[in-house]
Motif scaffolding. Sequence first.
Motif, PDB file in Angstrom:
ATOM      1  N   GLU A  49       0.700  -1.186  -0.006  1.00 32.83           N
ATOM      2  CA  GLU A  49       0.093   0.033  -0.145  1.00 32.83           C
ATOM      3  C   GLU A  49       0.979   1.169   0.069  1.00 32.83           C
ATOM      4  O   GLU A  49       0.541   2.363  -0.661  1.00 32.83           O
ATOM      5  N   LYS A  50       1.870   1.376   0.927  1.00 29.96           N
ATOM      6  CA  LYS A  50       2.755   2.355   0.900  1.00 29.96           C
ATOM      7  C   LYS A  50       3.652   2.672  -0.495  1.00 29.96           C
ATOM      8  O   LYS A  50       3.694   3.657  -0.938  1.00 29.96           O
ATOM      9  N   ALA A  51       4.025   1.556  -1.279  1.00 28.15           N
ATOM     10  CA  ALA A  51       4.714   1.417  -2.475  1.00 28.15           C
ATOM     11  C   ALA A  51       3.537   2.055  -3.418  1.00 28.15           C
ATOM     12  O   ALA A  51       3.916   3.032  -4.376  1.00 28.15           O
ATOM     13  N   GLU A  52       2.369   1.683  -3.349  1.00 32.45           N
ATOM     14  CA  GLU A  52       1.306   2.147  -4.396  1.00 32.45           C
ATOM     15  C   GLU A  52       1.246   3.944  -4.169  1.00 32.45           C
ATOM     16  O   GLU A  52       0.910   4.445  -5.132  1.00 32.45           O
ATOM     17  N   LEU A  53       1.244   4.150  -2.799  1.00 27.57           N
ATOM     18  CA  LEU A  53       1.280   5.685  -2.697  1.00 27.57           C
ATOM     19  C   LEU A  53       2.424   6.486  -3.249  1.00 27.57           C
ATOM     20  O   LEU A  53       2.120   7.364  -3.665  1.00 27.57           O
ATOM     21  N   TYR A  54       3.456   5.713  -3.059  1.00 30.71           N
ATOM     22  CA  TYR A  54       4.670   6.531  -3.520  1.00 30.71           C
ATOM     23  C   TYR A  54       4.477   6.723  -5.206  1.00 30.71           C
ATOM     24  O   TYR A  54       4.992   7.439  -5.616  1.00 30.71           O
ATOM     25  N   LEU A  55       4.098   5.660  -5.750  1.00 30.44           N
ATOM     26  CA  LEU A  55       3.809   5.502  -7.216  1.00 30.44           C
ATOM     27  C   LEU A  55       2.760   6.778  -7.581  1.00 30.44           C
ATOM     28  O   LEU A  55       3.095   7.216  -8.534  1.00 30.44           O
ATOM     29  N   ALA A  56       1.844   6.753  -6.792  1.00 33.15           N
ATOM     30  CA  ALA A  56       0.869   7.836  -6.890  1.00 33.15           C
ATOM     31  C   ALA A  56       1.581   9.413  -6.823  1.00 33.15           C
ATOM     32  O   ALA A  56       1.197  10.209  -7.396  1.00 33.15           O
ATOM     33  N   ILE A  57       2.522   9.445  -5.995  1.00 30.16           N
ATOM     34  CA  ILE A  57       3.370  10.678  -5.750  1.00 30.16           C
ATOM     35  C   ILE A  57       3.935  10.759  -6.969  1.00 30.16           C
ATOM     36  O   ILE A  57       3.966  11.984  -7.424  1.00 30.16           O
ATOM     37  N   ALA A  62       5.362  13.892 -11.880  1.00 26.63           N
ATOM     38  CA  ALA A  62       5.472  13.997 -13.521  1.00 26.63           C
ATOM     39  C   ALA A  62       4.397  14.776 -14.022  1.00 26.63           C
ATOM     40  O   ALA A  62       4.926  15.390 -14.887  1.00 26.63           O
ATOM     41  N   GLN A  63       3.281  14.844 -13.535  1.00 24.64           N
ATOM     42  CA  GLN A  63       2.191  15.578 -14.308  1.00 24.64           C
ATOM     43  C   GLN A  63       2.563  17.075 -14.044  1.00 24.64           C
ATOM     44  O   GLN A  63       2.259  17.986 -14.674  1.00 24.64           O
ATOM     45  N   LYS A  64       3.229  17.506 -12.814  1.00 26.12           N
ATOM     46  CA  LYS A  64       3.647  18.817 -12.527  1.00 26.12           C
ATOM     47  C   LYS A  64       4.886  19.260 -12.980  1.00 26.12           C
ATOM     48  O   LYS A  64       5.303  20.378 -12.731  1.00 26.12           O
ATOM     49  N   GLY A  65       5.481  18.330 -14.072  1.00 24.04           N
ATOM     50  CA  GLY A  65       6.739  18.876 -14.546  1.00 24.04           C
ATOM     51  C   GLY A  65       8.138  18.648 -13.889  1.00 24.04           C
ATOM     52  O   GLY A  65       8.783  19.431 -13.852  1.00 24.04           O
ATOM     53  N   ASN A  66       8.135  17.784 -12.858  1.00 21.27           N
ATOM     54  CA  ASN A  66       9.151  17.452 -12.075  1.00 21.27           C
ATOM     55  C   ASN A  66       9.526  15.818 -12.467  1.00 21.27           C
ATOM     56  O   ASN A  66       9.518  15.078 -11.351  1.00 21.27           O
ATOM     57  N   PRO A  67      10.304  15.436 -13.330  1.00 19.53           N
ATOM     58  CA  PRO A  67      10.444  14.107 -13.654  1.00 19.53           C
ATOM     59  C   PRO A  67      11.526  13.464 -12.881  1.00 19.53           C
ATOM     60  O   PRO A  67      11.590  12.468 -12.498  1.00 19.53           O
ATOM     61  N   SER A  68      12.488  14.514 -12.400  1.00 18.62           N
ATOM     62  CA  SER A  68      13.539  13.717 -11.738  1.00 18.62           C
ATOM     63  C   SER A  68      12.974  13.429 -10.163  1.00 18.62           C
ATOM     64  O   SER A  68      13.266  12.317  -9.769  1.00 18.62           O
ATOM     65  N   GLY A  69      11.945  14.379  -9.907  1.00 20.48           N
ATOM     66  CA  GLY A  69      11.404  13.766  -8.420  1.00 20.48           C
ATOM     67  C   GLY A  69      10.545  12.800  -8.555  1.00 20.48           C
ATOM     68  O   GLY A  69      10.231  11.767  -7.546  1.00 20.48           O
ATOM     69  N   ALA A  70       9.904  12.628  -9.731  1.00 16.31           N
ATOM     70  CA  ALA A  70       8.845  11.636 -10.076  1.00 16.31           C
ATOM     71  C   ALA A  70       9.617  10.147 -10.036  1.00 16.31           C
ATOM     72  O   ALA A  70       9.477   9.213  -9.530  1.00 16.31           O
ATOM     73  N   ARG A  71      11.003  10.007 -10.768  1.00 16.69           N
ATOM     74  CA  ARG A  71      11.766   9.102 -10.794  1.00 16.69           C
ATOM     75  C   ARG A  71      12.292   8.924  -9.537  1.00 16.69           C
ATOM     76  O   ARG A  71      12.304   7.384  -8.939  1.00 16.69           O
ATOM     77  N   SER A  72      12.840   9.603  -8.492  1.00 14.05           N
ATOM     78  CA  SER A  72      13.014   9.357  -7.204  1.00 14.05           C
ATOM     79  C   SER A  72      11.862   8.629  -6.461  1.00 14.05           C
ATOM     80  O   SER A  72      12.255   7.671  -5.787  1.00 14.05           O
ATOM     81  N   GLN A  73      10.606   9.128  -6.556  1.00 15.17           N
ATOM     82  CA  GLN A  73       9.582   8.610  -5.952  1.00 15.17           C
ATOM     83  C   GLN A  73       9.389   6.939  -6.201  1.00 15.17           C
ATOM     84  O   GLN A  73       9.068   6.221  -5.429  1.00 15.17           O
ATOM     85  N   ALA A  74       9.449   6.874  -7.480  1.00 16.05           N
ATOM     86  CA  ALA A  74       9.276   5.698  -8.118  1.00 16.05           C
ATOM     87  C   ALA A  74      10.236   4.552  -7.532  1.00 16.05           C
ATOM     88  O   ALA A  74       9.705   3.584  -7.212  1.00 16.05           O
ATOM     89  N   LEU A  75      11.358   4.935  -7.544  1.00 17.69           N
ATOM     90  CA  LEU A  75      12.347   4.011  -7.017  1.00 17.69           C
ATOM     91  C   LEU A  75      12.237   3.873  -5.385  1.00 17.69           C
ATOM     92  O   LEU A  75      12.628   2.849  -5.220  1.00 17.69           O
ATOM     93  N   GLU A  76      11.788   4.872  -4.835  1.00 18.25           N
ATOM     94  CA  GLU A  76      11.539   4.628  -3.238  1.00 18.25           C
ATOM     95  C   GLU A  76      10.360   3.537  -3.168  1.00 18.25           C
ATOM     96  O   GLU A  76      10.543   2.795  -2.341  1.00 18.25           O
ATOM     97  N   VAL A  78      10.034   1.027  -5.197  1.00 20.83           N
ATOM     98  CA  VAL A  78      10.554  -0.333  -5.092  1.00 20.83           C
ATOM     99  C   VAL A  78      11.227  -0.701  -3.792  1.00 20.83           C
ATOM    100  O   VAL A  78      11.419  -1.886  -3.663  1.00 20.83           O
ATOM    101  N   LYS A  79      11.939   0.215  -3.201  1.00 20.00           N
ATOM    102  CA  LYS A  79      12.720   0.043  -2.213  1.00 20.00           C
ATOM    103  C   LYS A  79      11.777  -0.465  -1.051  1.00 20.00           C
ATOM    104  O   LYS A  79      11.889  -1.564  -0.055  1.00 20.00           O
ATOM    105  N   ILE A  80      10.552   0.109  -1.064  1.00 19.46           N
ATOM    106  CA  ILE A  80       9.571  -0.480  -0.058  1.00 19.46           C
ATOM    107  C   ILE A  80       8.953  -1.894  -0.140  1.00 19.46           C
ATOM    108  O   ILE A  80       8.776  -2.554   0.576  1.00 19.46           O
ATOM    109  N   ASP A  81       8.653  -1.971  -1.422  1.00 20.17           N
ATOM    110  CA  ASP A  81       7.934  -3.107  -1.871  1.00 20.17           C
ATOM    111  C   ASP A  81       8.278  -3.692  -3.237  1.00 20.17           C
ATOM    112  O   ASP A  81       8.013  -2.904  -4.195  1.00 20.17           O
TER     113      ASP A  81
END
Length: 126
Positions: A49-57, A62-76, A78-81
């Motif tokens: 559930e936490k990992a899914e929330l990180y993907l939502a973030i 990404a929609q707000k124009g921050n691809p590097s932040g989006a990439r970091s959140q997606a990798l986070e 994966v670290k969680i689950d």
Amino acid sequence: FEVLKSLAENAPTFQRWSLLAKIAKSKGKDAEFIEYMGNAFKYGGTSKEKAELYLAIAQEMAQKGNPSGARSQALEAVKIDASVAGKAYSFIGNLYMNSAASCRGTDPKNPCHAKAVFIAAYGWYQ
């Protein structure tokens, strides 16, 4: 929404706060989305559930124009689950593909440099 918010404030749970966050996101209320996501993390939830929330973030960033932040959140996520790795890596590959116009390498006239972003995206898809 107001009833759910009152419930979350008086008897907080991960599920209630994450649902509030999803509703806020759907209404375009970015500040509330972030606030409710933070509250959701305080009250537990499974690692998936936490990992899914990180993907939502990540998607929101990404929609707000921050691809590097989006990439970091997606990798986070994966670290969680690790079970969300496929979604997260495909998401990152999509970020790379969508940035092709702005990532032309050091020599944009060189076709190898201009297409290198696609090779990087392929690595994430793989």
